[in-house]
Design a protein around this motif. Sequence first.
Motif, PDB file in Angstrom:
ATOM      1  N   ALA A 172       0.837  -1.189   0.000  1.00  0.00           N
ATOM      2  CA  ALA A 172       0.000   0.000   0.000  1.00  0.00           C
ATOM      3  C   ALA A 172       0.876   1.244   0.000  1.00  0.00           C
ATOM      4  O   ALA A 172       1.907   1.296   0.666  1.00  0.00           O
ATOM      5  CB  ALA A 172      -0.917   0.007   1.218  1.00  0.00           C
ATOM      6  N   SER A 173       0.436   2.250  -0.730  1.00  0.00           N
ATOM      7  CA  SER A 173       1.134   3.527  -0.739  1.00  0.00           C
ATOM      8  C   SER A 173       0.102   4.648  -0.731  1.00  0.00           C
ATOM      9  O   SER A 173      -1.057   4.437  -1.100  1.00  0.00           O
ATOM     10  CB  SER A 173       2.046   3.645  -1.964  1.00  0.00           C
ATOM     11  OG  SER A 173       1.289   3.559  -3.157  1.00  0.00           O
ATOM     12  N   GLY A 174       0.545   5.806  -0.309  1.00  0.00           N
ATOM     13  CA  GLY A 174      -0.345   6.954  -0.281  1.00  0.00           C
ATOM     14  C   GLY A 174      -1.102   7.120   1.022  1.00  0.00           C
ATOM     15  O   GLY A 174      -1.652   8.181   1.301  1.00  0.00           O
ATOM     16  N   ARG A 175      -1.119   6.067   1.823  1.00  0.00           N
ATOM     17  CA  ARG A 175      -1.782   6.114   3.129  1.00  0.00           C
ATOM     18  C   ARG A 175      -1.271   4.949   3.938  1.00  0.00           C
ATOM     19  O   ARG A 175      -1.155   3.850   3.410  1.00  0.00           O
ATOM     20  CB  ARG A 175      -3.299   6.014   2.975  1.00  0.00           C
ATOM     21  CG  ARG A 175      -4.082   6.076   4.286  1.00  0.00           C
ATOM     22  CD  ARG A 175      -5.564   5.798   4.067  1.00  0.00           C
ATOM     23  NE  ARG A 175      -5.854   4.381   4.001  1.00  0.00           N
ATOM     24  CZ  ARG A 175      -7.071   3.869   3.814  1.00  0.00           C
ATOM     25  NH1 ARG A 175      -8.098   4.686   3.652  1.00  0.00           N
ATOM     26  NH2 ARG A 175      -7.263   2.565   3.768  1.00  0.00           N
ATOM     27  N   THR A 176      -0.970   5.190   5.194  1.00  0.00           N
ATOM     28  CA  THR A 176      -0.567   4.079   6.020  1.00  0.00           C
ATOM     29  C   THR A 176      -1.745   3.150   6.238  1.00  0.00           C
ATOM     30  O   THR A 176      -2.873   3.602   6.456  1.00  0.00           O
ATOM     31  CB  THR A 176      -0.015   4.561   7.377  1.00  0.00           C
ATOM     32  OG1 THR A 176       0.334   3.424   8.164  1.00  0.00           O
ATOM     33  CG2 THR A 176      -1.057   5.376   8.134  1.00  0.00           C
ATOM     34  N   MET A 177      -1.497   1.869   6.147  1.00  0.00           N
ATOM     35  CA  MET A 177      -2.595   0.911   6.259  1.00  0.00           C
ATOM     36  C   MET A 177      -2.727   0.363   7.670  1.00  0.00           C
ATOM     37  O   MET A 177      -3.594  -0.478   7.919  1.00  0.00           O
ATOM     38  CB  MET A 177      -2.394  -0.235   5.269  1.00  0.00           C
ATOM     39  CG  MET A 177      -1.224  -1.141   5.604  1.00  0.00           C
ATOM     40  SD  MET A 177      -1.127  -2.543   4.470  1.00  0.00           S
ATOM     41  CE  MET A 177      -0.437  -3.753   5.557  1.00  0.00           C
ATOM     42  N   SER A 178      -1.888   0.860   8.589  1.00  0.00           N
ATOM     43  CA  SER A 178      -1.840   0.245   9.912  1.00  0.00           C
ATOM     44  C   SER A 178      -3.132   0.399  10.706  1.00  0.00           C
ATOM     45  O   SER A 178      -3.343  -0.331  11.672  1.00  0.00           O
ATOM     46  CB  SER A 178      -0.671   0.819  10.714  1.00  0.00           C
ATOM     47  OG  SER A 178      -0.822   2.219  10.859  1.00  0.00           O
ATOM     48  N   SER A 179      -3.994   1.321  10.326  1.00  0.00           N
ATOM     49  CA  SER A 179      -5.244   1.540  11.070  1.00  0.00           C
ATOM     50  C   SER A 179      -6.450   0.884  10.422  1.00  0.00           C
ATOM     51  O   SER A 179      -7.576   1.051  10.909  1.00  0.00           O
ATOM     52  CB  SER A 179      -5.510   3.050  11.205  1.00  0.00           C
ATOM     53  OG  SER A 179      -4.479   3.687  11.891  1.00  0.00           O
TER      54      SER A 179
ATOM     55  N   TRP B 144      -6.845  -4.488  11.611  1.00  0.00           N
ATOM     56  CA  TRP B 144      -5.738  -3.529  11.616  1.00  0.00           C
ATOM     57  C   TRP B 144      -4.528  -4.013  12.405  1.00  0.00           C
ATOM     58  O   TRP B 144      -3.390  -3.803  11.991  1.00  0.00           O
ATOM     59  CB  TRP B 144      -6.214  -2.195  12.192  1.00  0.00           C
ATOM     60  CG  TRP B 144      -6.532  -2.285  13.663  1.00  0.00           C
ATOM     61  CD1 TRP B 144      -7.686  -2.730  14.242  1.00  0.00           C
ATOM     62  CD2 TRP B 144      -5.647  -1.953  14.742  1.00  0.00           C
ATOM     63  NE1 TRP B 144      -7.583  -2.700  15.596  1.00  0.00           N
ATOM     64  CE2 TRP B 144      -6.351  -2.221  15.945  1.00  0.00           C
ATOM     65  CE3 TRP B 144      -4.355  -1.455  14.816  1.00  0.00           C
ATOM     66  CZ2 TRP B 144      -5.781  -1.998  17.188  1.00  0.00           C
ATOM     67  CZ3 TRP B 144      -3.785  -1.237  16.057  1.00  0.00           C
ATOM     68  CH2 TRP B 144      -4.499  -1.514  17.232  1.00  0.00           C
ATOM     69  N   SER B 145      -4.752  -4.707  13.515  1.00  0.00           N
ATOM     70  CA  SER B 145      -3.660  -5.139  14.383  1.00  0.00           C
ATOM     71  C   SER B 145      -3.092  -6.493  13.983  1.00  0.00           C
ATOM     72  O   SER B 145      -2.042  -6.902  14.481  1.00  0.00           O
ATOM     73  CB  SER B 145      -4.135  -5.218  15.826  1.00  0.00           C
ATOM     74  OG  SER B 145      -5.162  -6.189  15.931  1.00  0.00           O
ATOM     75  N   GLY B 146      -3.787  -7.204  13.133  1.00  0.00           N
ATOM     76  CA  GLY B 146      -3.349  -8.542  12.758  1.00  0.00           C
ATOM     77  C   GLY B 146      -3.779  -9.631  13.713  1.00  0.00           C
ATOM     78  O   GLY B 146      -3.469 -10.799  13.500  1.00  0.00           O
ATOM     79  N   THR B 147      -4.519  -9.284  14.748  1.00  0.00           N
ATOM     80  CA  THR B 147      -4.861 -10.254  15.777  1.00  0.00           C
ATOM     81  C   THR B 147      -6.130 -11.035  15.473  1.00  0.00           C
ATOM     82  O   THR B 147      -6.457 -11.979  16.187  1.00  0.00           O
ATOM     83  CB  THR B 147      -5.025  -9.556  17.135  1.00  0.00           C
ATOM     84  OG1 THR B 147      -5.999  -8.503  17.006  1.00  0.00           O
ATOM     85  CG2 THR B 147      -3.707  -8.967  17.601  1.00  0.00           C
TER      86      THR B 147
END
Length: 123
Positions: A23-30, A52-55
């Motif tokens: 992904a680019s242009g925005r962080t996908m972590s949220s 978002w957390s992978g859990t």
Amino acid sequence: VQLQASGGGLVQTGGSLRLSCVASGRTMSSYAMGWFRQAPGKEREFVAYIIWSGTNKKYADSVKGRFTISRDNAKNTVYLQMNSLKPEDTGVYYCAASDHPYGSNRRADFGSWGQGTLVTVSS
């Protein structure tokens, strides 16, 4: 956000492939991320998502136990490890970014889509 999927190819029945989506242009972590696929002549269908957390992860019944979705938020990348592939897994695989931290299996909940990568499983 722009999504770039890669890793597709031709594989024999029983083989494995690992798809990646950057992904680019925005962080996908949220945000939740998902994989969908579309076989020739069929509707695009849900494969897997990861929150978002992978859990927490969810899979379509057809791939449960064979596919694994994972993410590396530091690299803004989501993966789909596909094992024990079957001819019915053939199709174009799309990664998608949700607008929410928790995912779903509904296409409408994913606002950004990559261009797709082709997976062909020969019998």
